[in-house]
Design a protein around this motif. Structure first.
Motif, PDB file in Angstrom:
ATOM      1  N   ASN A 176       6.531  10.553   6.953  1.00  0.00           N
ATOM      2  CA  ASN A 176       5.983   9.838   5.797  1.00  0.00           C
ATOM      3  C   ASN A 176       6.226   8.335   5.854  1.00  0.00           C
ATOM      4  N   GLU A 177       6.690   7.829   6.991  1.00  0.00           N
ATOM      5  CA  GLU A 177       7.000   6.396   7.064  1.00  0.00           C
ATOM      6  C   GLU A 177       5.769   5.532   6.810  1.00  0.00           C
ATOM      7  N   HIS A 178       4.595   6.048   7.161  1.00  0.00           N
ATOM      8  CA  HIS A 178       3.360   5.276   6.971  1.00  0.00           C
ATOM      9  C   HIS A 178       2.953   5.194   5.505  1.00  0.00           C
ATOM     10  N   GLU A 179       3.610   5.952   4.633  1.00  0.00           N
ATOM     11  CA  GLU A 179       3.263   5.970   3.216  1.00  0.00           C
ATOM     12  C   GLU A 179       4.172   5.121   2.342  1.00  0.00           C
ATOM     13  N   ILE A 180       5.162   4.489   2.917  1.00  0.00           N
ATOM     14  CA  ILE A 180       6.150   3.783   2.100  1.00  0.00           C
ATOM     15  C   ILE A 180       5.504   2.658   1.292  1.00  0.00           C
ATOM     16  N   GLU A 181       4.658   1.859   1.920  1.00  0.00           N
ATOM     17  CA  GLU A 181       4.014   0.759   1.201  1.00  0.00           C
ATOM     18  C   GLU A 181       3.143   1.298   0.069  1.00  0.00           C
ATOM     19  N   ARG A 182       2.427   2.371   0.331  1.00  0.00           N
ATOM     20  CA  ARG A 182       1.590   2.986  -0.708  1.00  0.00           C
ATOM     21  C   ARG A 182       2.442   3.491  -1.864  1.00  0.00           C
ATOM     22  N   MET A 183       3.609   4.050  -1.540  1.00  0.00           N
ATOM     23  CA  MET A 183       4.485   4.553  -2.592  1.00  0.00           C
ATOM     24  C   MET A 183       5.039   3.413  -3.438  1.00  0.00           C
ATOM     25  N   VAL A 184       5.388   2.307  -2.808  1.00  0.00           N
ATOM     26  CA  VAL A 184       5.850   1.139  -3.567  1.00  0.00           C
ATOM     27  C   VAL A 184       4.771   0.679  -4.539  1.00  0.00           C
ATOM     28  N   ALA A 185       3.549   0.556  -4.048  1.00  0.00           N
ATOM     29  CA  ALA A 185       2.446   0.104  -4.902  1.00  0.00           C
ATOM     30  C   ALA A 185       2.206   1.079  -6.053  1.00  0.00           C
ATOM     31  N   PHE A 186       2.267   2.373  -5.782  1.00  0.00           N
ATOM     32  CA  PHE A 186       2.082   3.393  -6.817  1.00  0.00           C
ATOM     33  C   PHE A 186       3.143   3.261  -7.903  1.00  0.00           C
ATOM     34  N   CYS A 187       4.388   3.057  -7.512  1.00  0.00           N
ATOM     35  CA  CYS A 187       5.469   2.945  -8.490  1.00  0.00           C
ATOM     36  C   CYS A 187       5.354   1.656  -9.307  1.00  0.00           C
ATOM     37  N   LEU A 188       5.032   0.564  -8.658  1.00  0.00           N
ATOM     38  CA  LEU A 188       4.861  -0.689  -9.381  1.00  0.00           C
ATOM     39  C   LEU A 188       3.720  -0.570 -10.394  1.00  0.00           C
ATOM     40  N   GLU A 189       2.659   0.106 -10.024  1.00  0.00           N
ATOM     41  CA  GLU A 189       1.507   0.266 -10.909  1.00  0.00           C
ATOM     42  C   GLU A 189       1.830   1.129 -12.121  1.00  0.00           C
ATOM     43  N   ASN A 190       2.681   2.138 -11.939  1.00  0.00           N
ATOM     44  CA  ASN A 190       2.953   3.096 -13.004  1.00  0.00           C
ATOM     45  C   ASN A 190       4.265   2.856 -13.743  1.00  0.00           C
ATOM     46  N   GLY A 191       4.986   1.816 -13.367  1.00  0.00           N
ATOM     47  CA  GLY A 191       6.233   1.518 -14.051  1.00  0.00           C
ATOM     48  C   GLY A 191       7.392   2.401 -13.623  1.00  0.00           C
ATOM     49  N   ASN A 215      17.100  -0.430   6.813  1.00  0.00           N
ATOM     50  CA  ASN A 215      17.258  -1.885   6.757  1.00  0.00           C
ATOM     51  C   ASN A 215      16.016  -2.635   7.230  1.00  0.00           C
ATOM     52  N   PRO A 216      15.388  -2.253   8.347  1.00  0.00           N
ATOM     53  CA  PRO A 216      14.136  -2.930   8.716  1.00  0.00           C
ATOM     54  C   PRO A 216      13.020  -2.704   7.690  1.00  0.00           C
ATOM     55  N   ILE A 217      12.991  -1.521   7.096  1.00  0.00           N
ATOM     56  CA  ILE A 217      11.989  -1.235   6.066  1.00  0.00           C
ATOM     57  C   ILE A 217      12.195  -2.147   4.861  1.00  0.00           C
ATOM     58  N   ARG A 218      13.456  -2.332   4.481  1.00  0.00           N
ATOM     59  CA  ARG A 218      13.741  -3.212   3.348  1.00  0.00           C
ATOM     60  C   ARG A 218      13.268  -4.634   3.628  1.00  0.00           C
ATOM     61  N   GLU A 219      13.545  -5.131   4.816  1.00  0.00           N
ATOM     62  CA  GLU A 219      13.120  -6.493   5.159  1.00  0.00           C
ATOM     63  C   GLU A 219      11.602  -6.615   5.076  1.00  0.00           C
ATOM     64  N   GLN A 220      10.912  -5.595   5.530  1.00  0.00           N
ATOM     65  CA  GLN A 220       9.453  -5.609   5.497  1.00  0.00           C
ATOM     66  C   GLN A 220       8.929  -5.611   4.058  1.00  0.00           C
ATOM     67  N   LEU A 221       9.513  -4.772   3.204  1.00  0.00           N
ATOM     68  CA  LEU A 221       9.051  -4.680   1.814  1.00  0.00           C
ATOM     69  C   LEU A 221       9.408  -5.922   1.015  1.00  0.00           C
ATOM     70  N   VAL A 222      10.566  -6.495   1.288  1.00  0.00           N
ATOM     71  CA  VAL A 222      10.960  -7.732   0.606  1.00  0.00           C
ATOM     72  C   VAL A 222       9.936  -8.818   0.868  1.00  0.00           C
ATOM     73  N   SER A 223       9.489  -8.911   2.121  1.00  0.00           N
ATOM     74  CA  SER A 223       8.500  -9.922   2.482  1.00  0.00           C
ATOM     75  C   SER A 223       7.131  -9.602   1.880  1.00  0.00           C
ATOM     76  N   GLN A 224       6.709  -8.363   1.997  1.00  0.00           N
ATOM     77  CA  GLN A 224       5.361  -7.990   1.574  1.00  0.00           C
ATOM     78  C   GLN A 224       5.176  -8.051   0.072  1.00  0.00           C
ATOM     79  N   PHE A 225       6.204  -7.604  -0.694  1.00  0.00           N
ATOM     80  CA  PHE A 225       6.075  -7.543  -2.150  1.00  0.00           C
ATOM     81  C   PHE A 225       6.844  -8.656  -2.852  1.00  0.00           C
ATOM     82  N   ASP A 226       7.359  -9.612  -2.068  1.00  0.00           N
ATOM     83  CA  ASP A 226       8.055 -10.784  -2.608  1.00  0.00           C
ATOM     84  C   ASP A 226       9.205 -10.355  -3.528  1.00  0.00           C
ATOM     85  N   LEU A 227      10.080  -9.516  -3.001  1.00  0.00           N
ATOM     86  CA  LEU A 227      11.182  -8.969  -3.781  1.00  0.00           C
ATOM     87  C   LEU A 227      12.420  -9.852  -3.678  1.00  0.00           C
ATOM     88  N   ILE A 228      13.235  -9.811  -4.717  1.00  0.00           N
ATOM     89  CA  ILE A 228      14.505 -10.537  -4.740  1.00  0.00           C
ATOM     90  C   ILE A 228      15.610  -9.554  -5.113  1.00  0.00           C
TER      91      ILE A 228
END
Length: 334
Positions: A176-191, A215-228
Motif C-alpha cells: 500500500n505504499e503507493h496509496e500513502i499520498e492519497r490517504m493523506v489527501a483523503f484525511c485532510l479533506e474529511n478532517g 522516515n523517508p516517507i515523512r520527509e516526502q510528505l512534509v515537502s509535498q503537503f508543506d507540513l510543520i
C-alpha cells in the motif's frame, strides 16, 4: 475496606522514571477480520470466555489504575465491538474518578451499529484501522469483503460527533505504499488525522509484513503537503505529529523500528484475561485475575500493580531481536 492507600491519586512510576498514565484495555482477543500482518488465516487459539474479565472486574481494576494516576484508557481488542454490551462498560469506565479520556480502537466494521451509543456512553475519540482506500487491497489485507462496512463505520463515527477520528495505516512495501499520498489527501479533506505505522514483528504474521522505514516517507510528505512539526500532544500515544501550515490537518508517524519512543513510554496493556503486559515487545507480565477472583482487597491489588510496573523494561528489541515475540498483537491487546 480501608481507603488509606486509595485516598489520593499517586502516579505510577517505573524504574526508569517514566510515569504510567495510559492503559490499553483489551475487552476481547477475537476479531472479525484476518489482517495479514496481525492474525494468520484459520487462527482459532482464542482465550476461553470463562477466562475473560467481566465488566465488574474490569471496572474495579480500571478504578484502581485511575486511583494510581492513570487518566487515559483505550478500549482495544481484537475487535472490541465484538464484545457484547460494550457501551455499558464504556459508560461505567467513563464515570470513574480520575478517568479523563476514554477512547476506542476499532476496525469499524461494527461501528455503524454502535457509534451513537458509544458517544453517549462517554467515549471521546476513536482510532480506526484503515490500510488502503482501494477496495480490492483492503479485502486482500483483511481477508474478507470488508471495505464497505469499514467506510460506513468511519462515516457513522464522524456523524456521531467523535473528534478527532484517527485513521491508522500500517505502511507496507509493495502493498500500500503507493496509496500513502492519497490517504493523506483523503484525511485532510474529511478532517481525519492519518497515522502512519511501521509494521512490528509480532508473531509470524508481523514478521512477514513488508516493513517500511517511515522516515523517508515523512520527509516526502512534509515537502509535498508543506507540513510543520506539531507541538501539541495528541492523545498521549507514541505518534509524532506534523501539521498543515494553517493547523487544520495533521499526519502522525509511529516508528517503533526506525526511531523508537521507549524513553517516553507511558502505557501498559491489559489483556482480556487480566494479564498486564508492560511492553508490547517484551515478555514481562503480571496476572491480575487470580487476585480479582481470590478475594484480594483494593489495597492488595494496588500493591501488586505497583510491583508489576517495576517490571516494565527499558525498551523493546524489535530491531535487535525481531523473532523474540511469538504472540500475536490481538493476544496482547492492540
Amino acid at each position: 475496606m480501608s481507603t488509606s492507600i486509595l485516598s489520593s491519586s499517586t502516579a505510577l512510576q517505573d524504574r526508569f522514571g517514566r510515569a504510567i498514565r495510559y492503559l490499553r484495555l483489551s475487552v476481547t482477543d477475537r476479531c472479525d477480520l484476518r489482517c495479514n500482518y496481525c492474525l494468520p488465516k484459520g487462527f482459532d487459539d482464542y482465550e476461553e470466555p470463562k477466562n475473560w474479565l467481566n465488566f465488574d472486574e474490569m471496572t474495579r481494576l480500571v478504578g484502581i489504575f485511575a486511583k494510581a494516576g492513570v487518566s487515559r484508557v483505550r478500549l482495544t481488542g481484537g475487535e472490541p465491538l465484538l464484545r457484547r454490551n460494550l457501551p455499558q462498560l464504556a459508560a461505567r469506565l467513563a464515570a470513574l474518578p480520575g478517568v479523563e479520556d476514554l477512547s476506542l480502537s476499532t476496525n469499524a466494521t461494527q461501528l455503524g451499529k454502535h457509534a451513537v451509543a458509544l458517544k453517549a456512553a462517554g467515549v471521546k475519540r476513536i482510532n480506526v484501522s484503515l490500510d488502503s482506500l482501494d477496495k480490492g487491497c483492503i479485502n486482500t489485507i483483511t481477508g474478507r469483503d470488508s471495505f464497505d462496512a469499514i467506510m460506513a463505520g468511519i462515516m457513522a463515527g464522524k456523524a456521531a460527533g467523535f473528534a478527532p477520528i484517527k485513521l491508522n495505516m500500517v505502511a507496507m512495501r509493495g502493498v500500500n505504499e503507493h496509496e500513502i499520498e492519497r490517504m493523506v489527501a483523503f484525511c485532510l479533506e474529511n478532517g481525519f488525522i492519518l497515522r502512519l505505522i511501521e509494521a512490528m514483528p509480532m508473531g509470524d504474521t508481523g514478521r512477514n509484513a513488508q516493513y517500511m522505514d517511515l522516515n523517508p516517507i515523512r520527509e516526502q510528505l512534509v515537502s509535498q503537503f508543506d507540513l510543520i512539526p506539531e507541538v501539541a500532544e495528541l492523545g498521549g500515544g507514541p505518534a509524532r505529529y506534523w501539521q498543515t501550515q494553517d493547523g487544520s490537518g495533521r499526519v502522525g508517524f509511529i516508528t517503533p523500528i526506525s526511531q523508537h519512543f521507549c524513553a517516553t513510554c507511558n502505557r501498559v496493556r491489559l489483556s482480556v484475561d487480566g494479564t498486564l503486559y508492560m511492553c508490547l515487545g517484551q515478555e514481562e507480565k503480571f496476572e491480575f485475575a487470580p487476585l480479582l477472583r481470590g478475594g484480594a482487597t483494593d489495597e492488595e491489588i494496588l500493591a501488586a500493580l505497583q510491583h508489576a510496573i517495576e517490571l516494565k523494561p527499558e525498551k523493546h528489541e524489535f530491531k535487535e531481536q525481531p523473532g523474540k515475540i511469538i504472540r500475536f498483537m490481538s493476544q496482547t491487546g492492540g
